[in-house]
Each structure stands twice: as C-alpha cells, then as structure tokens.
Design a protein around this motif. Structure first.
Motif, mmCIF file in Angstrom:
data_model
loop_
_atom_site.group_PDB
_atom_site.id
_atom_site.type_symbol
_atom_site.label_atom_id
_atom_site.label_comp_id
_atom_site.label_asym_id
_atom_site.label_seq_id
_atom_site.Cartn_x
_atom_site.Cartn_y
_atom_site.Cartn_z
ATOM 1 N N VAL A 635 18.581 22.683 -23.269
ATOM 2 C CA VAL A 635 17.808 23.775 -23.879
ATOM 3 C C VAL A 635 17.307 24.746 -22.810
ATOM 4 C CG1 VAL A 635 15.717 24.328 -25.170
ATOM 5 C CG2 VAL A 635 17.150 22.413 -25.898
ATOM 6 N N VAL A 636 16.756 24.189 -21.730
ATOM 7 C CA VAL A 636 16.241 25.045 -20.649
ATOM 8 C C VAL A 636 17.368 25.837 -20.003
ATOM 9 C CG1 VAL A 636 15.079 25.041 -18.416
ATOM 10 C CG2 VAL A 636 14.296 23.510 -20.214
ATOM 11 N N ILE A 637 18.530 25.196 -19.831
ATOM 12 C CA ILE A 637 19.670 25.897 -19.228
ATOM 13 C C ILE A 637 20.102 27.071 -20.094
ATOM 14 C CG2 ILE A 637 22.116 25.670 -18.662
ATOM 15 C CD1 ILE A 637 21.522 22.817 -17.749
ATOM 16 N N ILE A 638 20.169 26.833 -21.420
ATOM 17 C CA ILE A 638 20.577 27.912 -22.336
ATOM 18 C C ILE A 638 19.583 29.070 -22.288
ATOM 19 C CG2 ILE A 638 20.898 28.482 -24.772
ATOM 20 C CD1 ILE A 638 21.954 25.605 -25.166
ATOM 21 N N ALA A 639 18.278 28.735 -22.281
ATOM 22 C CA ALA A 639 17.257 29.794 -22.207
ATOM 23 C C ALA A 639 17.343 30.560 -20.893
ATOM 24 C CB ALA A 639 15.873 29.174 -22.374
ATOM 25 N N LEU A 640 17.584 29.827 -19.816
ATOM 26 C CA LEU A 640 17.690 30.462 -18.500
ATOM 27 C C LEU A 640 18.896 31.391 -18.447
ATOM 28 C CD1 LEU A 640 16.853 30.743 -15.535
ATOM 29 C CD2 LEU A 640 18.148 28.677 -15.035
ATOM 30 N N ILE A 641 20.053 30.903 -18.904
ATOM 31 C CA ILE A 641 21.260 31.733 -18.888
ATOM 32 C C ILE A 641 21.093 32.940 -19.799
ATOM 33 C CG2 ILE A 641 23.708 31.770 -19.497
ATOM 34 C CD1 ILE A 641 23.868 28.849 -18.637
ATOM 35 N N GLY A 642 20.458 32.715 -20.950
ATOM 36 C CA GLY A 642 20.259 33.828 -21.876
ATOM 37 C C GLY A 642 19.410 34.929 -21.287
ATOM 38 N N SER A 643 18.307 34.572 -20.620
ATOM 39 C CA SER A 643 17.440 35.597 -20.012
ATOM 40 C C SER A 643 18.153 36.349 -18.905
ATOM 41 C CB SER A 643 16.167 34.933 -19.466
ATOM 42 O OG SER A 643 16.487 34.033 -18.417
ATOM 43 N N VAL A 644 19.016 35.680 -18.199
ATOM 44 C CA VAL A 644 19.741 36.329 -17.098
ATOM 45 C C VAL A 644 20.832 37.247 -17.630
ATOM 46 C CG1 VAL A 644 21.263 35.907 -15.134
ATOM 47 C CG2 VAL A 644 19.227 34.497 -15.451
ATOM 48 N N LEU A 645 21.550 36.797 -18.694
ATOM 49 C CA LEU A 645 22.642 37.612 -19.239
ATOM 50 C C LEU A 645 22.136 38.879 -19.894
ATOM 51 C CD1 LEU A 645 24.998 34.874 -20.761
ATOM 52 C CD2 LEU A 645 25.309 36.188 -18.648
ATOM 53 N N VAL A 646 20.929 38.834 -20.426
ATOM 54 C CA VAL A 646 20.390 40.018 -21.085
ATOM 55 C C VAL A 646 19.960 41.086 -20.064
ATOM 56 C CG1 VAL A 646 18.483 40.841 -22.546
ATOM 57 C CG2 VAL A 646 19.664 38.721 -23.114
ATOM 58 N N LEU A 647 19.584 40.659 -18.870
ATOM 59 C CA LEU A 647 19.014 41.571 -17.869
ATOM 60 C C LEU A 647 19.872 42.811 -17.592
ATOM 61 C CD1 LEU A 647 17.316 39.403 -15.079
ATOM 62 C CD2 LEU A 647 16.361 41.387 -16.223
ATOM 63 N N PRO A 648 21.205 42.693 -17.397
ATOM 64 C CA PRO A 648 21.982 43.905 -17.060
ATOM 65 C C PRO A 648 21.983 44.966 -18.143
ATOM 66 C CG PRO A 648 23.210 41.903 -16.544
ATOM 67 C CD PRO A 648 22.030 41.487 -17.349
ATOM 68 N N PHE A 649 21.670 44.597 -19.378
ATOM 69 C CA PHE A 649 21.752 45.557 -20.487
ATOM 70 C C PHE A 649 20.405 46.167 -20.827
ATOM 71 C CE2 PHE A 649 24.982 42.265 -20.946
ATOM 72 C CZ PHE A 649 26.137 43.036 -20.914
ATOM 73 N N VAL A 650 19.356 45.779 -20.107
ATOM 74 C CA VAL A 650 18.017 46.299 -20.386
ATOM 75 C C VAL A 650 17.867 47.687 -19.765
ATOM 76 C CG1 VAL A 650 15.564 45.939 -19.947
ATOM 77 C CG2 VAL A 650 16.993 44.017 -20.605
ATOM 78 N N GLN A 651 17.280 48.630 -20.512
ATOM 79 C CA GLN A 651 17.091 49.991 -20.028
ATOM 80 C C GLN A 651 15.659 50.274 -19.600
ATOM 81 O OE1 GLN A 651 19.766 51.997 -19.792
ATOM 82 N NE2 GLN A 651 21.025 50.343 -20.629
#
Length: 952
Positions: A635-651
């Motif tokens: 669960v923690v790994i999925i949350a960690l990967i999710g927060s990182v993958l979203v970062l490049p698309f944040v404006q």
C-alpha cells in the motif's frame, strides 16, 4: 597530553581568547594580553635545553587515526628545540615591538594578533611534529596564517597581490611535499619521521625514492624562497613590519630549511640531493645578493638579502650532506663543518636580520618613508637606531667582531672543502663553489653598507620626509636592542650556543655519524690565523668598498632589470592565461541555470557508474534471500509511486511541494514498518521543515514559464530521474546480493553497550563510533546555513531572493487564525518538552541530539507560522548564527578534551554514578558531543528559515 602538545595548541586556542578579549577591552592594547603566552612558551623551551643535551630528545604520542598510522606525535630533539626557541623567542620580541608599532586606534590589532598566534602555533606544530600528515597540516596552516598576515592591510591592492602570490606558490609546493610524504609512507609503511630515518638504508633503492625526494624539495624550496620560487618574498613585504621581522626573517622562510635539515638523514649521501640542495642554495645566494644591491626600498633590500641568506644556509646543508657519503671514515666528521656552519648561521641570521627589519620599521614609522633616495643624515637624530643598524648590517656583511663574521668564515671553510671533493665530477666543477660564494659575499657587503650609510649618513632631506624624524619610543627599541646584543654576545662568546644548541641539533641532522652515547664536539673560535678564509674576507671588504663607492657609475648594478623578461612577469602572465582559459571553459557549462547543473551532475553520475559496471563484468542481482512484501508495504509503495508519477503533470508549485512532502511521508511510513523509530522520526521532522522551507522559497515565485511546461523540458527531466532511480536501485540490489565484506552492523549491535554504554545503536554510531563523520556533517550544515544567510544579505533591496519575490517581511507575517495561535501555545510547549526528552534519552532509546534539534526547530517553526517571525524572535531572542558556532565549538572541544587523557580524538567514556533521587545513573561524555549536535542543528535550521523568511 604533554606540555609539548600544549605548547602547540595554546597559541591556537589563545588566539580566539585574545581576539574576543581585545574587542571588549578598548583601553588596553591587545598585545599586552598576547605577550605573556610567547614568554611562557620561550621559558619552557629554555628549560628543556639540559634535558635535550642529556637525553637527546623527548617523544610524546596521542593516538588520532591509528588505522591510517596517524598519531599526534611530537618530538623535541636538538633541531626542533632550536627552531622552537627561535619561533617563541623572536615571537616574544615581535609582539612587544608590535605593541608600539601598531596603533590600536587605527588598526584592527585584535585581528592582527589572532593571525600572529595562529602562525606561531602552526610553526611550532611544523617543527615539533613527528607524523608526516600532522606536519603537513601545520605546514599548510602556516601558509594560511601568513596569507592573512600579509593581507592584513587588505584595502591595499599590493597587499592582496602579495598575499595571493605567497599563498599560490607555497601551497603549490606544499601539495608537492604532501605527495612526497605519501610516497615515503608507502616505501617505509610508516608516517613517523623517526621510523622513516631508521629505514633510510632499506628504502634507498626503491623506485619512488628519487621522486619523493624531488617533491619534498619542491615544498622546501617554495617555502624558503629558493630560486626560482623566490618571487613571492619581495611582494610579501607589503605586510606590516612586525610580520616581516617574524615571518620573513626568523620563522616561516626557515620552514623549508627545517624540512631539508629534518630529512637530511634520509637523503644525505645521494648525488641528486647534494646537487639540488647545494646548487639551488648557491644560485639563490648569488641572485639574491645582486638583486638586493639594485633596490631603493629598505624592505625590498632586506627581502632580497633574506633570499640570499636563505640560499647560503641551504647550500651549507647541501654541502654538509657529503659527510653521509663518507660515513664510517675519518673524512665524515671533516665535512660536517658545513652543517655546523648552517646551524650556527641559522641562529645568527635570526638575530641580525630580525634586528634590521625592526630598524627599518622604526625608520618607516618615524620618517614616513623607506625610500633610500629620500633618506639620509639620520644618525644624529636617531643614534640608538643607527647603532643597532650598524651592528646588524656589519654582522650580515660578515665583519668582526660580530656573530655573522664567525659563521661567514665557517661558510668559506665549507666551500673551500667542497672544492677539494673528488667525486660526482666535483673535481672539475668544484672550484666554482668558492668563487660563487666569494662574489656573493662581496655584494652582501655592498647592500649591508647601503642599508646603513645611505640611510643614516649623507645629507639630511627634511623636505622629502612625511614626518619629522626622532628616536623611537623605548618599547619599540627594546626588541632590536636585545637582538643586537645577542649579535655582539654570540660574536665574542659563541660557546654559549655551541654545546647547548648546535651540538644537539647536529646530532638530530647527522645521527648516522655518531655511535651510541657519542656526541659532536663543536668549537667555534674567533681567530684561526692568516689562512685563506681571512684573505677571502679581506678581499670581500676591499672589492665591496670599491663597488659601493662606484655604485652610481655601474649602471648594471644601480638600475633594475627590464620588466620584459622576469620571473614575476612570467608568473603574472601565466596567472592571466590560466584565468582566461578557465573563464572560457566555465562559460561553456555555467549557464546560470540550476537545472542544467543538476542534469550535468546526474548524467555524469549515471554514465560513469554504468561504464564502471560494464567494465567490471556486469551487475548480478539475487533476490532469493529477500523478505516478501507485506500488504501494508505494498500500500505504501503504491501511494509513494502514485505521488511521484503525478508530479511531472502538476502545473502549480504549491501542489508540487505538497506531493513532494507526501512522498517523503510515505518513506517515513516505510521506516515505521521496518521498525526504525529513529529514522522515522528524523524523516518526518525533516519533511515537515523541508516543506515549510520550500513554501518560503517557491510559493511567491512567478508562474511557470512556457519553457518549463514544454513536453521536451519534462521529458529530459523524466529521463534523467528515471535513469538515476534505476541506477541507484540496481546498485543497492547488487550490493545486497553480492556482499564483498562482512556486515559491520553485527559489530555495532554487539559493541554498542560494552564500548559506548548506549542501547540505541543509531545514536551511538552517530556520536561515538562515527563521531568524526557527524562533526564534519554539522560543520558542512553550518557552512551551508551561513552561506544562505550571506547570499540573502548581499541584496538589501526588496527582491532579496532575486526571483521577483515580494519583501520578505510579508512572507511569514503570522496567522490571524485564533484557534491556531491558541493551540500552538500549548503544542509548542509539548513539542519542546518532547524534544528535550528525545535529547536526554537518545543514548539508550529513540532520540538523540540530531532528532531533538530537528524537533525543537519544528516547534520554533510552528511558533513562527502562528505569530510571525518578528514576534517569535521577541519571544525567543536567540541569535541562531551564534548558536551554530556554539554547537560546533562544544562538539569540537569535546573531541579535543580526549587528548587530555591521552585518548584518540573524539573518544568518549561512560560510567555509573549514584545520584540523589535518581539512584544508579549512567553518565556519558557523548552527551556533551550530542549537545553540540543539538545546538548546531537548531541553529542551522532556524538560520535558514529566518534568512529566507525575513530580512535580518
């Protein structure tokens, strides 16, 4: 810790005390505070003369880094005793002289004495250290402190130029010497000079022997201003005259001489050593004497005369090294006369040259000029100064009845003996040695007469002078009078130093020529009859007098050489070429974009590591022994990967910072799952403070530019980040799968309680087993925090961040939320109490100085967010920059304190005590070190927050 260790460290520690005390006490000259220290040190070394005469020397060791053969070992033998007496004795007189020379109302005298004491301690460390690495450390400290002293009048361009020149040349030589030390340690498997000397016969045929010799001599020649490295010394005369009298006549320039003398037992008897040392010395002797005659500035004249005299001493040590070639034969002791002359002239030069520098300082101080062309007729106005000048200059010229005459006659004897040598082709070229020595002595006579008679005789020119000349104050006259008195006393009674200083020094320089229990027998007499040496002296006087009288007619001698072809011009042009080249190269990659720099660093990191892996045969990963991934970890790994993958698309930067903090908190959960509470606490607090810091830095920046939202911009970032992530992951998996060494963790787990008295292994590692790493880390943090503060303070305008930010007082004015303010009052108290608990309990349970400091900083950050920086600073009026220094000082003093118990640096101890109310309680000295870490961490964190959050 021995008194010898204290003698080295006392000036270094006293420098800080004297500097601070001098700032506080306005009415008392700082020199009076400093003067007692060199007096005590000089008296101590005087008391060791009988001990060195009887026992030959003393050795004291303090373990430092035993695994690298580095100990803080000090040796007091005849050679180190002689130099220690010169350093402390001349230092004592220079301090007294400077009290009257340096005006405390116009000069930063407290800073002057801090630099002077640093130099004194560094020089004592050089001459007393037995370990080559420790010697090198003190060697470079002499370069740094002399740089500060030469640049004392930093508002003058020539002072800055001279300081930088001396630094570059001497540090260049010091690095070469350091490489030579490493080669010697490889050959002999020791860092000890004593052990190296005992193995000199075994390492003589090693392939690194000659390269090590050449590198060591490079360090000696640059430090002692031997041709062609002499060019820094004349420019160093921009320093105040007390500095010139101390550094450039008696101490620093003698460091290279000391190095040659100390390593003579290792290299003596070698053809390369003989030719390089004696050849460089003779070239420097003749060059310096001729150049001195061309000078019109008194200090410049003395500078080149110093170069010449250093060449004389260096050549004598080279000629004396022949005795090792004849070891075991009657001729051996015959050729040691050159070494005897070198040591004797070392003493004599310190006396007459120190006196002459002080005389020049007096003339400059009382007339306002050092230009010989403007001086003259001062004999009647300054009779005592004139008398001192006559004694010093006549001794330098080698005239009787002064001590310089005796050592100069011994010099003539040595060069005549060298002309008779029948090995190494010296029977052909040896005749040039006495010729060069005799010609140089003629010019020495000439510039000595110039110094006296062109300054004190002739026509008095009051209109050319800036001041009305008169005799100097008594306090300024006492030091040169003492030195001039020694010139006369040693001229009539050389036996005062023959047996007490010269013989023990000879034993240290030439130990292989003595049998066990045997000593050198040095007899220096004033008259040896009408021999060839006295005839050479008479020739020097006659021809020197003629040249002096005809100076104006010899254009070659009275005018300087063309500036088109000089070593100084070569140095300047080379430096300019290096600067141009470096600027061109730097412009290629220094674009001003931090993103570009990060790309360069990480791209190089990935490429170099990938190349290394391929060249070494690949990377194998074995996951068979790894533990399975649990549900919570997934669960923690999925949350960690999710927060990182979203970062490049944040404006939006604010959301990006929140997502970055989220990934950090996920890492904190990992540490919780892995049962690492110390790391979890540290990670959590670091993330909290980091998010706060990022908000301060980035929230008020302009919106993202069009360039920053382009796909190509983000794709480059993505490629670099993914490559780094894969590389680090593969390295970690490979290291875990293929361990090359037994894990050290078992050692820490087993020895944490028995050796350090602590159950919390993480904290014990930080403050005990790896305390040195922690000390360096908090130093780096402190430097970074002060660097941030300095960068922000450079710009005093509204846009202090340089990114279009508003005035910083609006960044963190405090919250209007009544609930936040009310709750924060209670929460801050709870957090601070918890931080104190973490600090006190860290040695045996979760916590420690690092975590406690971060927790305290978090509480202060919360206070600042609730009430604003201005109010929070009024509530807790602490200068956090001072707190950084206090923390570093406590940590450093804790490490140094172990020396008092003859233990390695940063050694700690613990014991159990019965305390009232508490009962059986364990107390550990590591807590003091942890206190320094705590204060440094709080100071670093809050300095950065306050610097960015408001304009201090």
């Amino acid at each position: 810790m021995s008194l010898l260790h204290i003698a080295i460290l006392a000036p270094l520690l006293y420098a800080a005390v004297a500097g601070m005390f001098g700032l506080k006490v306005k009415r008392l000259h700082t020199g009076w505070i400093v003067l007692p220290l060199p007096v005590v040190i000089f008296a101590y070394f005087l008391s060791r003369i009988p001990v060195v005469q009887q026992k030959g020397g003393e050795l004291y060791e303090i373990p430092w880094i035993p695994s690298l053969n580095i100990q803080f070992s000090v040796v007091l033998d005849g050679l180190s005793l002689l130099f220690s007496l010169l350093i402390s004795g001349i230092g004592m007189l220079v301090v007294l002289y400077s009290i009257y020379y340096m005006d405390k109302k116009k000069e930063a005298v407290h800073r002057f004495y801090v630099y002077l004491l640093l130099f004194m301690g560094a020089m004592l460390g050089v001459v007393l250290s037995d370990n080559m690495m420790v010697l090198y450390g003190f060697w470079e400290l002499t370069s740094i402190s002399s740089f500060l002293l030469i640049a004392f009048w930093y508002h003058r361009e020539r002072s800055r130029y001279g300081a930088m020149k001396s630094m570059l040349i001497t540090v260049f030589g010091g690095l070469a010497m350091f490489t030579g030390f490493l080669m010697l340690s490889i050959m002999a498997d020791t860092m000890s000079v004593r052990e190296l000397i005992s193995q000199s016969a075994e390492i003589m045929n090693h392939s690194l022997f000659i390269p090590a010799m050449l590198l060591l001599l490079l360090g000696a020649f640059t430090k002692s201003a031997q041709f062609p490295f002499h060019i820094w010394l004349p420019d160093a005369m921009e320093a105040p005259t007390p500095v010139s009298a101390y550094l450039h006549s008696a101490t620093m320039v003698k460091a290279g001489i000391y190095l040659v003398a100390r390593f003579t037992p290792v290299f003596a008897g070698q053809q390369v050593w003989f030719w390089l040392v004696s050849g460089a010395g003779l070239c420097t002797l003749i060059y310096g004497s001729v150049k001195a005659v061309k000078q019109t500035d008194l200090k410049a004249l003395l500078a080149f005369s110093t170069i010449s005299q250093l060449g004389l001493i260096m050549s004598l040590f080279g000629l004396g090294s022949v005795s090792a070639y004849y070891s075991g034969t009657p001729e051996a002791l015959y050729y040691t006369k050159a070494t005897t002359a070198a040591i004797f002239h070392l003493i004599n030069h310190a006396t007459f040259k120190g006196a002459l520098f002080m005389v020049v300082g007096i003339v400059d101080h009382e007339t306002g000029t050092r230009d010989i062309r403007k001086l003259g007729g001062l004999m009647a106005l300054m009779p005592i100064t004139f008398t001192i000048a006559v004694i010093g200059a006549f001794s330098m010229a080698g005239l009787p009845p002064f001590n310089g005459f005796l050592s100069k006659e011994m010099f003539f004897t040595s060069v005549l003996n060298a002309a008779k040598l029948d090995f190494w082709s010296l029977d052909t070229w040896g005749v040039l040695i006495p010729v060069v020595a005799w010609v140089a002595s003629i010019f020495t006579f000439v510039y000595s007469m110039m110094l006296v008679f062109k300054t004190f005789r002739g026509t008095y020119k009051p209109k050319e002078l800036m001041k009305t000349p008169h005799e100097a104050p008594l306090g300024m006259l006492i030091p040169p009078v003492v030195l001039a008195s020694l010139v006369v006393i040693l001229g009539f009674f050389p036996g005062l130093v023959s047996h007490s200083l010269i013989e023990p020094a000879m034993a240290a320089v030439m130990p292989s020529l003595l049998s066990e229990g045997e000593q050198f027998d040095v007899h220096i007499t004033f008259w040896h009859g009408w021999n060839l040496e006295i005839m050479m002296t008479l020739g020097v006087i006659v021809f020197g007098f003629i040249i002096y009288q005809l100076l104006g007619r010899f254009r070659l001698l009275s005018t300087p050489l063309s500036d088109r072809f000089t070593l100084n011009r070569l140095y300047d042009r080379s430096l300019e070429a290096y600067n141009r080249g470096s600027r061109r190269i730097t412009k290629i990659y220094m674009t001003g974009s931090i993103r570009h720099y990060v790309i360069y660093i990480f791209a190089a990191f990935v490429l170099l590591l990938a190349y290394s892996i391929v060249q070494s045969g690949g990377l194998s990963v074995d996951v068979s022994g790894f533990a399975p991934i649990s549900f919570y970890e997934a669960v923690v790994i999925i949350a960690l990967i999710g927060s990182v993958l979203v970062l490049p698309f944040v404006q939006n930067r604010l959301i990006a910072i929140i997502l970055t903090g989220m990934s950090g908190y996920m890492v904190t959960l990992f540490f919780v799952l892995f049962r690492a509470p110390d790391l979890a606490l540290t990670q959590m607090i670091v993330e909290t403070v980091s998010v706060m810091l990022f908000l301060l830095c980035f929230y008020h920046l302009p919106k993202l530019s069009k360039e920053q939202v382009k796909p190509s911009f983000k794709w480059v970032n993505a490629v670099i980040s993914v490559a780094v992530g894969i590389m680090v992951t593969m390295l970690a998996l490979g290291a875990a799968s293929n361990p090359m060494f037994t894990a050290i963790s078992d050692y820490y787990l087993e020895q944490s309680k028995p050796l350090a008295g602590g159950k919390n292994v993480v904290n014990v590692i930080l403050v005990d087993f790896r305390g040195f790493d922690t000390l360096l880390e908090i130093m780096v943090l402190g430097i970074a925090a002060l660097g941030i503060y300095g960068l922000i303070k450079i710009d005093s305008g509204d846009e202090i961040l340089g990114f279009g930010a508003r005035r910083v007082d609006t960044l963190l004015p405090g919250s209007n939320d009544v609930i936040l303010r009310t709750i924060s009052k209670l929460v801050v108290f709870i957090i601070l109490t918890f931080a104190l608990y973490l600090f006190l309990s860290g040695h045996n349970s979760t916590g420690g100085g690092f975590i406690g400091g971060l927790m305290t900083a978090a509480a202060l950050v919360l206070l600042s967010m609730a009430f604003g920086l201005n109010i929070s600073q009024k509530i807790i009026p602490v200068n956090y920059r001072t707190l950084i220094g206090a923390g570093l000082l406590i940590a450093l003093l804790t490490g140094i304190g172990s020396f008092l118990f003859d233990a390695p640096f940063l050694s700690h101890t613990f014991d159990h005590f019965m305390l009232p109310l508490l009962g059986d309680t364990e107390l550990a000295t590591a807590v003091l070190f942890d206190l320094g870490v705590y204060l440094a961490v709080v100071g670093v964190t809050m300095t950065i927050i306050y610097s960015i959050g408001r304009d201090n």
